[in-house]
Design a protein around this motif. Sequence first.
Motif, PDB file in Angstrom:
ATOM      1  N   ILE A 686       0.889  -1.305   0.143  1.00 26.37           N
ATOM      2  CA  ILE A 686      -0.015  -0.026   0.012  1.00 26.37           C
ATOM      3  C   ILE A 686       0.914   1.208  -0.111  1.00 26.37           C
ATOM      4  N   ASP A 687       2.010   1.115   0.625  1.00 25.32           N
ATOM      5  CA  ASP A 687       3.039   2.287   0.620  1.00 25.32           C
ATOM      6  C   ASP A 687       3.779   2.585  -0.822  1.00 25.32           C
ATOM      7  N   TYR A 729      -5.822   6.011   3.073  1.00 27.50           N
ATOM      8  CA  TYR A 729      -4.248   5.766   3.226  1.00 27.50           C
ATOM      9  C   TYR A 729      -4.040   5.840   4.896  1.00 27.50           C
ATOM     10  N   MET A 730      -4.512   7.161   5.229  1.00 27.60           N
ATOM     11  CA  MET A 730      -4.160   7.523   6.696  1.00 27.60           C
ATOM     12  C   MET A 730      -4.947   6.486   7.735  1.00 27.60           C
ATOM     13  N   ASP A 731      -6.223   6.322   7.293  1.00 27.40           N
ATOM     14  CA  ASP A 731      -6.970   5.729   8.226  1.00 27.40           C
ATOM     15  C   ASP A 731      -6.562   4.244   8.350  1.00 27.40           C
ATOM     16  N   ILE A 732      -6.107   3.519   7.350  1.00 29.29           N
ATOM     17  CA  ILE A 732      -5.574   2.184   7.018  1.00 29.29           C
ATOM     18  C   ILE A 732      -4.220   2.221   7.708  1.00 29.29           C
ATOM     19  N   LEU A 733      -3.260   3.387   7.843  1.00 27.34           N
ATOM     20  CA  LEU A 733      -2.065   3.052   8.336  1.00 27.34           C
ATOM     21  C   LEU A 733      -2.003   3.189  10.098  1.00 27.34           C
ATOM     22  N   SER A 749       8.383   1.625   6.921  1.00 29.17           N
ATOM     23  CA  SER A 749       7.945   1.778   5.287  1.00 29.17           C
ATOM     24  C   SER A 749       6.740   2.619   5.202  1.00 29.17           C
ATOM     25  N   ALA A 750       5.998   2.713   6.137  1.00 23.14           N
ATOM     26  CA  ALA A 750       4.849   3.767   6.008  1.00 23.14           C
ATOM     27  C   ALA A 750       5.664   5.241   6.057  1.00 23.14           C
ATOM     28  N   ASP A 808      -2.202  -0.190  -9.127  1.00 26.84           N
ATOM     29  CA  ASP A 808      -3.488   0.567  -9.218  1.00 26.84           C
ATOM     30  C   ASP A 808      -4.546  -0.436  -9.687  1.00 26.84           C
ATOM     31  N   GLU A 809      -4.455  -1.236 -10.392  1.00 28.98           N
ATOM     32  CA  GLU A 809      -5.558  -2.147 -10.684  1.00 28.98           C
ATOM     33  C   GLU A 809      -5.775  -3.085  -9.412  1.00 28.98           C
ATOM     34  N   ARG A 810      -4.886  -3.542  -8.730  1.00 27.77           N
ATOM     35  CA  ARG A 810      -5.191  -4.308  -7.497  1.00 27.77           C
ATOM     36  C   ARG A 810      -5.776  -3.600  -6.555  1.00 27.77           C
ATOM     37  N   TRP A 811      -5.542  -2.327  -6.334  1.00 33.60           N
ATOM     38  CA  TRP A 811      -5.915  -1.679  -5.141  1.00 33.60           C
ATOM     39  C   TRP A 811      -7.423  -0.960  -5.651  1.00 33.60           C
ATOM     40  N   THR A 812      -7.768  -0.855  -6.980  1.00 34.77           N
ATOM     41  CA  THR A 812      -8.952  -0.261  -7.492  1.00 34.77           C
ATOM     42  C   THR A 812      -9.981  -1.412  -6.988  1.00 34.77           C
ATOM     43  N   GLY A 813      -9.445  -2.837  -7.124  1.00 31.57           N
ATOM     44  CA  GLY A 813     -10.406  -3.946  -6.862  1.00 31.57           C
ATOM     45  C   GLY A 813     -10.570  -3.920  -5.282  1.00 31.57           C
ATOM     46  N   ILE A 814      -9.499  -3.890  -4.373  1.00 33.25           N
ATOM     47  CA  ILE A 814      -9.706  -3.863  -3.082  1.00 33.25           C
ATOM     48  C   ILE A 814     -10.736  -2.864  -2.341  1.00 33.25           C
ATOM     49  N   ILE A 815     -10.677  -1.312  -3.036  1.00 33.39           N
ATOM     50  CA  ILE A 815     -11.235  -0.524  -2.321  1.00 33.39           C
ATOM     51  C   ILE A 815     -12.660  -0.636  -2.932  1.00 33.39           C
ATOM     52  N   GLU A 816     -13.076  -1.244  -3.921  1.00 33.06           N
ATOM     53  CA  GLU A 816     -14.313  -1.620  -4.273  1.00 33.06           C
ATOM     54  C   GLU A 816     -15.049  -2.649  -3.253  1.00 33.06           C
ATOM     55  N   VAL A 817     -14.202  -3.588  -2.981  1.00 35.41           N
ATOM     56  CA  VAL A 817     -14.636  -4.543  -1.788  1.00 35.41           C
ATOM     57  C   VAL A 817     -14.880  -3.853  -0.436  1.00 35.41           C
ATOM     58  N   ARG A 818     -13.933  -2.745  -0.431  1.00 34.07           N
ATOM     59  CA  ARG A 818     -14.119  -1.865   0.799  1.00 34.07           C
ATOM     60  C   ARG A 818     -15.280  -1.268   1.195  1.00 34.07           C
ATOM     61  N   GLU A 819     -15.809  -0.729  -0.068  1.00 28.34           N
ATOM     62  CA  GLU A 819     -17.187  -0.036   0.029  1.00 28.34           C
ATOM     63  C   GLU A 819     -18.158  -0.809   0.378  1.00 28.34           C
ATOM     64  N   ASP A 820     -18.056  -2.088  -0.388  1.00 25.75           N
ATOM     65  CA  ASP A 820     -19.227  -3.061   0.122  1.00 25.75           C
ATOM     66  C   ASP A 820     -19.168  -3.357   1.723  1.00 25.75           C
ATOM     67  N   VAL A 821     -18.026  -3.667   2.039  1.00 27.14           N
ATOM     68  CA  VAL A 821     -17.702  -3.768   3.620  1.00 27.14           C
ATOM     69  C   VAL A 821     -18.201  -2.491   4.571  1.00 27.14           C
ATOM     70  N   TYR A 822     -17.813  -1.590   4.208  1.00 28.63           N
ATOM     71  CA  TYR A 822     -18.455  -0.332   4.865  1.00 28.63           C
ATOM     72  C   TYR A 822     -20.017  -0.290   4.909  1.00 28.63           C
ATOM     73  N   ARG A 823     -20.484  -0.650   3.724  1.00 28.00           N
ATOM     74  CA  ARG A 823     -22.094  -0.296   3.749  1.00 28.00           C
ATOM     75  C   ARG A 823     -22.471  -1.491   4.631  1.00 28.00           C
ATOM     76  N   LYS A 824     -21.812  -2.758   4.959  1.00 24.96           N
ATOM     77  CA  LYS A 824     -22.483  -3.763   5.573  1.00 24.96           C
ATOM     78  C   LYS A 824     -22.088  -3.316   7.061  1.00 24.96           C
ATOM     79  N   LEU A 825     -21.031  -2.732   7.530  1.00 24.93           N
ATOM     80  CA  LEU A 825     -20.594  -2.402   8.686  1.00 24.93           C
ATOM     81  C   LEU A 825     -21.810  -1.291   9.199  1.00 24.93           C
TER      82      LEU A 825
END
Length: 930
Positions: A686-687, A729-733, A749-750, A808-825
């Motif tokens: 992520i860094d 980023y800062m939230d995750i870090l 690394s961060a 970019d491609e990998r993290w775009t996919g993860i961010i999409e799942v993150r949005e689904d997770v946040y909605r369920k949370l």
Amino acid sequence: MVYKETLNLPRTGFPMKGNLALKEPEIQERWDRQGLYKLIMEKTSGMPLFVLHDGPPYANGDIHVGTAYNKILKDIIVKYKTMSGYHCPYVPGWDCHGQPIEHEVTKRLGPDASPGKVELRKKCREYALKFVKRQSEQFQRLGVLGDFDDPYLTLSTHYEATNIEVFAELYSKGLIYRGRKPIHWCTSCVTALAEAEIEYEDKQSNSIYVLFPLAEGFPPATRSGKRASLVIWTTTPWTLPANVAIALHPRLHYAGVDVGEEILVMAHTLVPTVMKELGIENFSVMEEFLGSELEGLKCSHPWSDRDSVIVLADYVTLDQGTGCVHIAPGHGQEDYLTGLAYDLPSPMPVDDLGFFTEEAGIFAGMSLEDANPRIIEDLQVRSLLLASGYVAHQYPHCWRCKKPVVFRATPQWFIALDGNVEEDRTLRDSAIHAIKDVSWIPGWTINRIESMVENRPDWCISRQRAWGVPLPVLYCLECGKELITPDSLEAIRSMIESEGADSWFIREPEEFLPPGTKCEDCGSKRFEKESDILDVWFESGISHLAVLREREELRWPADLYVEGSDQHRGWFQSSLLASIGFMGRPPFRTVVTHGFTVDGEGRKMSKSLGNVIDPREVYGRLGADILRLWTATTDYSSDMPISEEILSRVTEAYRRIRNTIRFMLGNTYDFEEDRNAVPYESMEEIDRWMLSRLQDLVRHVTSHMDRYLYHQAVQSLHLFCTVDMSSLYMDILKDRLYTFPANSDERRSAQTAMSRILRELVVMIAPVLPHTAEEAWMSMWEGSAPVESVHLAAWPEYDENLVDHGLDERWTGIIEVREDVYRKLEEARQDNLLGTSLEALVRIYARGASLELLESFITELPAIFIVSQVKIHDLSEYKEERQDTGDVEVVVERAEGGKCERCWNYAPTVGKDADNPDICERCATALAEE
């Protein structure tokens, strides 16, 4: 054990609240002690030169929000160009002469004062210099850097003398002449006005239809034996005493209209409209005829013994009126040109103060305002008035006294736009041709300046005032012949260069003219001086010659001019015309035009509306950086709104940028690049991704700044701070930064990523937020900065080695799942299943590429989603009814295990360490490593 003391919590002296109103003056004092502008000039010496030539504001009051916007915009440009590798000397200037200052000084002296010109000029100088000093302080308080110790002033002797040099050159080319032409005239200020000194405001005027009886026969209209009259419409009854003609369009069809007792002649197409305006219902239209058939016929004038002749003109339209236009060559530009074409007389029965002279006959001695109703009344008595009413329309007003102006023919000095500067090209044509070689931003502004040059009349350069540079003309006392020779002009230029323009008003002609000077016509050696001064737009228009040619740190032509849209008919145009006439080329390579400042509803600011925003009050309350951020966030291609609500939104945007910087400062307090940096290939994914995202930001911001799209640059910076950094980023870090061992590779690394992001972000905000960037720079280095000021730092360069499209491609996919997770949370919170997200265990059911992606992130997912636990399953294991379409299904449960008192995550390992029963295994390991 107090576990809080074992965490790596942020430490920084960079406060959350900026307190800019107090902090900025301290930073500016530091700049003064450093001699920052001089340091910048020394550091960039030898780099490519970039010259932004400052348009001089009037030295006649405190700055307003419009001048603040303009100066801030210029400063943003200069600061960016400097950091980008250019040498950018910025020389501020002030327009110190002219009617606004003379008007204010005269007003302050009072109605009973009658100072001579020399004394008045002295007081005007004192007044102008006072406001040069005040405005200089106010501009610098906005964070503007420049050579404020040595600005250019139009009252300096060299600058004044340059006016004479340019006048002499234009005169030698035959471009300057004396003539009697209609110009805008203010009867209150008693002076001619330039186009740029005119403001169009709503005005209610008289609207009258007047008969001009035919004085000779014209069968299509007179064969019935009834009186036949041309019908004209005008909103300026006071111009009728000066009427000499009536203009018709040669190719329009006209007709006589029988209204019973007489025949009315008007454009055939307009008959229904005019009859309705006149309230005439019973009429019949007679035969049609072309306007050209009436050319040369005469009509009776209401008051004068002279006839009013019928002439032809292509500018007659059917937009309003009757198609028959009243012509008074002394009161209008088109009228004047028609008068020239037909060799018409040009009576001028109006004096300088707006009163009728004896030439106006029965109206002599009346003011124009008082005469209007008397004229209408007299026309009614003479049975020449068909209708009278009022109309609201846009009418020219004086920019200074705000009163309506008049068009009035007087002897003035002009620059001939259609005089030749080359064998086959006029000044006008050359200027239009040169416009095409200039870059105009926004692009549509080229049409505006081109149209204004194409359609403008000759430039009236004489003004009936005292405070300015004199017209360098003398007149023979015996025969009145003008004395304008190369020798006389050089003598005047030399005198003014050494003694200033005051010398013209003090010395007698024989004291400065070359010995033996005599009149070419009569041989007399006695002369008197011209009493008029040069138009201040001529003065400011030659600034590029007086400043750029002469100062060794600058060069001619300028790379850039930046002013408001009103300068297409003001400074841009006067500079262009003076430059084409003198040098044969435009004085600028690029021209950036911005709109006007308006209130939040798009209204012009005025004290009566109570919507004025005072920049001094704003920077005294909120700080100059807030004004600067507002400047940079507005799209200058249209008018720029400002209000307390808008400033509140800007302040909120500033807070987000500041807090992003503060977070990074606070979490890199123990990081030293040389000792602690992690090699790129060893950094956490992520860094590395955020460093790739940083390169996108550098590329976009640089591109926007290069193209003068500052609102888009700031938008990119703001989105990066709020979305990429703060929300992601800062939230995750936080967990890694606070709870991992201080010297762990993961934390370092961060910090390695954040240190670079912080450094480059602070540099990129510096042109817009110079004080905040400087404060952050000082906090960042704590006395060991590579350069004394952020404004000496280099603009970040796009580093292709850090760009990773795969990430970019990998993290775009993860961010999409993150949005689904946040909605369920959030749904789980609503159902009272959990309070904070750390109380959650998230099960993700996925298939295909989504499953592979998630499994590759399995150890990082709790931090990415900010939950305690994440478990991945194949979507085939999901037995409930699908809630979502696609390849992912998210289920939220209560986390397993107890709450760790150190990291606040839930884990089954809490309580298993006998020495630290309140914390998880990960935290116990971290404590053991410290």
